[in-house]
Scaffold this active site. Structure first.
Site, PDB file in Angstrom:
ATOM      1  N   ARG A  99      -7.976   8.642  -1.492  1.00  0.00           N
ATOM      2  CA  ARG A  99      -7.024   8.355  -0.551  1.00  0.00           C
ATOM      3  C   ARG A  99      -6.107   9.320  -0.646  1.00  0.00           C
ATOM      4  O   ARG A  99      -5.690   9.761  -1.839  1.00  0.00           O
ATOM      5  CB  ARG A  99      -6.518   6.983  -1.038  1.00  0.00           C
TER       6      ARG A  99
ATOM      7  N   CYS B  81      -8.969  -3.241  -0.263  1.00  0.00           N
ATOM      8  CA  CYS B  81      -9.136  -2.518  -1.649  1.00  0.00           C
ATOM      9  C   CYS B  81      -7.872  -2.908  -2.371  1.00  0.00           C
ATOM     10  O   CYS B  81      -7.559  -2.168  -3.216  1.00  0.00           O
ATOM     11  CB  CYS B  81      -9.045  -1.106  -1.357  1.00  0.00           C
TER      12      CYS B  81
ATOM     13  N   ASN C  70      -1.985  -5.100  -1.277  1.00  0.00           N
ATOM     14  CA  ASN C  70      -1.107  -5.284  -2.025  1.00  0.00           C
ATOM     15  C   ASN C  70       0.185  -5.045  -1.325  1.00  0.00           C
ATOM     16  O   ASN C  70       1.266  -5.577  -1.525  1.00  0.00           O
ATOM     17  CB  ASN C  70      -0.981  -4.248  -3.299  1.00  0.00           C
ATOM     18  N   ASP C  71       0.350  -3.841  -0.540  1.00  0.00           N
ATOM     19  CA  ASP C  71       1.330  -3.474   0.347  1.00  0.00           C
ATOM     20  C   ASP C  71       1.369  -4.563   1.556  1.00  0.00           C
ATOM     21  O   ASP C  71       2.433  -4.972   1.889  1.00  0.00           O
ATOM     22  CB  ASP C  71       1.167  -2.205   0.798  1.00  0.00           C
TER      23      ASP C  71
ATOM     24  N   ARG D  25      -7.137   6.737  -6.202  1.00  0.00           N
ATOM     25  CA  ARG D  25      -5.555   7.057  -5.964  1.00  0.00           C
ATOM     26  C   ARG D  25      -5.353   8.225  -6.370  1.00  0.00           C
ATOM     27  O   ARG D  25      -5.247   8.248  -7.667  1.00  0.00           O
ATOM     28  CB  ARG D  25      -4.867   5.830  -6.775  1.00  0.00           C
TER      29      ARG D  25
ATOM     30  N   HIS E 191       1.803  -0.966  -9.875  1.00  0.00           N
ATOM     31  CA  HIS E 191       0.947   0.138 -10.296  1.00  0.00           C
ATOM     32  C   HIS E 191       1.021  -0.009 -11.776  1.00  0.00           C
ATOM     33  O   HIS E 191      -0.251   0.208 -12.350  1.00  0.00           O
ATOM     34  CB  HIS E 191       1.409   1.271  -9.730  1.00  0.00           C
TER      35      HIS E 191
ATOM     36  N   ARG F 166       6.833  -6.295  -4.286  1.00  0.00           N
ATOM     37  CA  ARG F 166       5.471  -6.500  -5.179  1.00  0.00           C
ATOM     38  C   ARG F 166       5.912  -6.437  -6.667  1.00  0.00           C
ATOM     39  O   ARG F 166       5.122  -6.723  -7.736  1.00  0.00           O
ATOM     40  CB  ARG F 166       4.552  -5.660  -4.853  1.00  0.00           C
TER      41      ARG F 166
END
Ligand code: PEP
Ligand code: MG
Length: 601
Positions: free
Chosen positions: A339, A509, A461-462, A303, A196, A472
């Protein structure tokens, strides 16, 4: 001060584009660096250092006696050990030597010497030494405070100078709090492209490099540096030739950005008329301007955790509704997808934990936290419903692992609708509700989840980290983080098919959406929407406009039967290079997205 230093290049992973020049400011683990400034009178600084040590000794002695009187010798000994730190020759002779050599203020020299000492200890495998670092950090902070305890020093020359930040690691919240005008760019020893911290750097437009080795150790505060966020380099004490070369490169990039701006009002459609919705990911309200300027068709991922968790107390429903409404109104007539809170993982936990989680990414994060903290969750849901009257609003739930969580979240949403109706508050009950697909189990049951929602948004990403079992944010395993693993490609296909069975759209995304190498594959797999960092929107749009959908579908068919990551990468790279060689050339110059993910391990 010591003589002219040699140009040194530190190489890491580029995570946010841009070239910046400036003096370096080094912070290491544990505690913040004090101000650094040049001094002329080294003898006076050494005196200041000795005074700070004397004050510290006195305090520690007092603490030792106090603890002994309360609970006996054992506790008092802790402070005895602290006092020993002050007697160490590294401190007693190392700091005055550093003051002489560096020509910098005493507190900074003390900090620098101690950081080197601490770093050496942290790197010793023996846990005894590693544990001792906490004590030493504690003493260091005390000594640093004791510099302040003396009479006010003359203000340093440049208390707020612009600088390049170099740190062992930076938390996402520290990155979010960065003053964009002061921090020109940053480099860290830890971190990876999908952490992040890196994502935030891209959204904030701060050039950044992660994974540079030993920079914290070797760099000297105020050293002139160049940070190259395209190639992943930090160059200290660059020669005039290097500076000139980088100035020229930066100008080239500026010219290119101006060209891309011309695409702003065009659609992201392939040459054979297949249209992709291209939207932007944001974390902060101030990014809305950037979204509008980028030509994105709305916000595909807001986010919200960065707004919710940056305050001491989570903003209440009113405060949230006000923010969400402002964003929705400004993005209208395009849509904003909020989100819901995704705390935990590498972000701040939703609430302070009494013990750190052993595996935060597998812990209390995303929807799990929200379903356990229903009151907080419902406040957010009501705020989003209320923002639905100011513009086109959608919401989506993070870290869904199966249908049950979606149903529970939706039933809380239904309760919110009833509550708002009873309160007579203005809201929109018909906002789009989506599920993020970022856990392999959810990708496997995508069709069942699709039956419950209005859209699916894949958080690669996850999804990648959980599918290939690679953290990650851990640079040690970064090369194993493979977005192009055939397992991932097949999961994405399964999600797209599940969604189309229920006539709903699928978006991506995660950072993979902005990787030009894989763009033709994602388009060919039938993804309807791509949401990328706002600065990337024009580049991705230009690439989409050069693609042929039928050819992309053929590429996808080939990739779906590939057995190895390497094969997928080769197919995609060959395809992308054939269609937009110039853009690929540009991509090889820096991260449009997790470009290392496209490198076979
Ligand atoms: C993702 O996981 O791909 C995603 C978009 O969410 P985040 O990066 O915030 O975890
Ligand atoms: Mg995620």
């Amino acid at each position: 001060m010591s003589g002219a230093a040699k140009e040194t290049t530190y190489v890491g992973t580029p995570v946010s584009r841009g070239i910046v020049f400036g003096p370096v400011h080094v912070i290491a683990r544990g505690f913040a660096a004090p101000e650094v400034y040049p001094i002329a009178n080294t003898a006076r600084e050494t005196e200041r250092f000795k005074d700070a040590l004397a004050r510290t000794r006195k305090q520690l002695e007092g603490l030792r006696r106090h603890m002994e009187s309360l609970s006996g010798n054992e506790e008092g000994r802790i402070f005895e050990a602290h006092m020993l730190v002050l007697e160490d020759p590294v401190v007693l002779t190392g700091v005055p030597k550093a003051i002489e050599e560096r020509g910098q203020n005493a507190e900074y020299c003390f900090y620098a010497v101690m950081q080197n000492q601490l770093e050496s200890m942290r790197r010793i495998p023996d846990p005894f030494f590693r544990d001792r670092t906490t004590d030493i950090e504690d003493v260091c902070q005390r000594v640093l405070r004791n510099f302040d305890a003396e009479h006010e020093e003359a203000a340093p020359d440049e208390p707020d100078h612009q600088h390049l930040l170099v740190a062992y690691d930076l938390s996402p919240s520290a990155t979010a709090a960065m003053d964009r005008h002061q921090v020109l760019g940053f480099a860290t020893e830890q971190g990876s492209i999908t952490s992040h911290t890196a994502i935030l750097a891209r959204s904030l437009g701060i050039p950044a490099v992660v994974g540079i080795q030993n920079a914290v150790f070797n760099l000297r505060a105020l050293d002139p540096c160049i940070l190259d966020g395209y190639k992943g380099k930090l160059i200290s004490n660059p020669t005039p030739e290097t500076v000139a070369r980088y100035r020229e490169l930066e100008e080239q990039h500026q010219r290119r950005r101006k060209e891309l701006d011309k695409l702003r009002d065009l659609e992201a459609s392939t040459t054979d008329g297949h249209t992709i919705t291209l939207s932007a990911n944001i974390e902060f309200e101030h990014e809305v301007d950037l979204v509008i300027r980028s030509g994105a068709e709305g916000v595909g991922l807001f986010r919200t955790e960065f707004f919710l968790l940056e305050h001491e107390e989570c903003p209440n429903e009113e405060e949230q509704a006000a923010l969400y409404s402002r964003v929705a109104a400004r993005i209208a007539p395009n849509e904003v997808i909020f989100r819901t809170l995704d705390a935990g993982g590498d972000k701040v936990p939703g609430e302070p934990l009494s013990e750190p989680e052993p595996n935060p990414f597998l812990g209390w994060r995303g929807i799990r936290f929200s379903l356990d903290r229903k009151d907080l969750f419902k406040e957010q849901l009501r705020a989003i419903l209320r923002a639905g009257t100011s513009g086109r609003v959608g919401l989506m739930f993070p870290l869904i692992s199966g249908v049950g969580e979606v149903r529970q979240a939706k039933s809380l949403l239904a309760e919110c609708v009833i509550e708002l109706t009873e309160r007579g508050v203005d809201f929109n009950p018909d906002i789009a509700v989506g599920a993020m697909i970022e856990v392999p189990s959810a990708a496997m049951v995508a069709a069942e989840i699709a039956a419950e929602v209005d859209f699916l948004s894949i958080g690669t990403n996850d999804l990648v980290q959980y599918t290939v079992a690679v953290d990650r944010v851990n640079p040690r395993v970064a090369k194993l983080y493979r977005s192009a693993h055939p397992g991932i490609i097949r999961l994405i296909k399964n999600v797209v098919e599940g969604a189309s069975q229920h006539q709903i759209w699928t978006g991506i995304c995660g950072e993979m959406a902005g990787d030009l190498t894989f763009l033709p594959l994602l388009v060919g797999l039938g993804v309807d929407e791509l949401s990328v960092g706002a600065p990337l929107v024009p580049l991705v749009k230009q690439a989409v406009r050069m693609l042929d959908f039928t050819e992309c579908s053929e590429l996808a068919t080939q990739c779906l039967v590939a057995a190895e990551t390497q094969h997928v990468v080769e197919l995609c790279r060959e395809f992308a290079t054939g269609v937009y060689p110039d853009l690929m050339q540009e991509e090889s110059r820096g991260p449009t997205a997790p470009s290392f993910a496209s490198r076979p391990a």
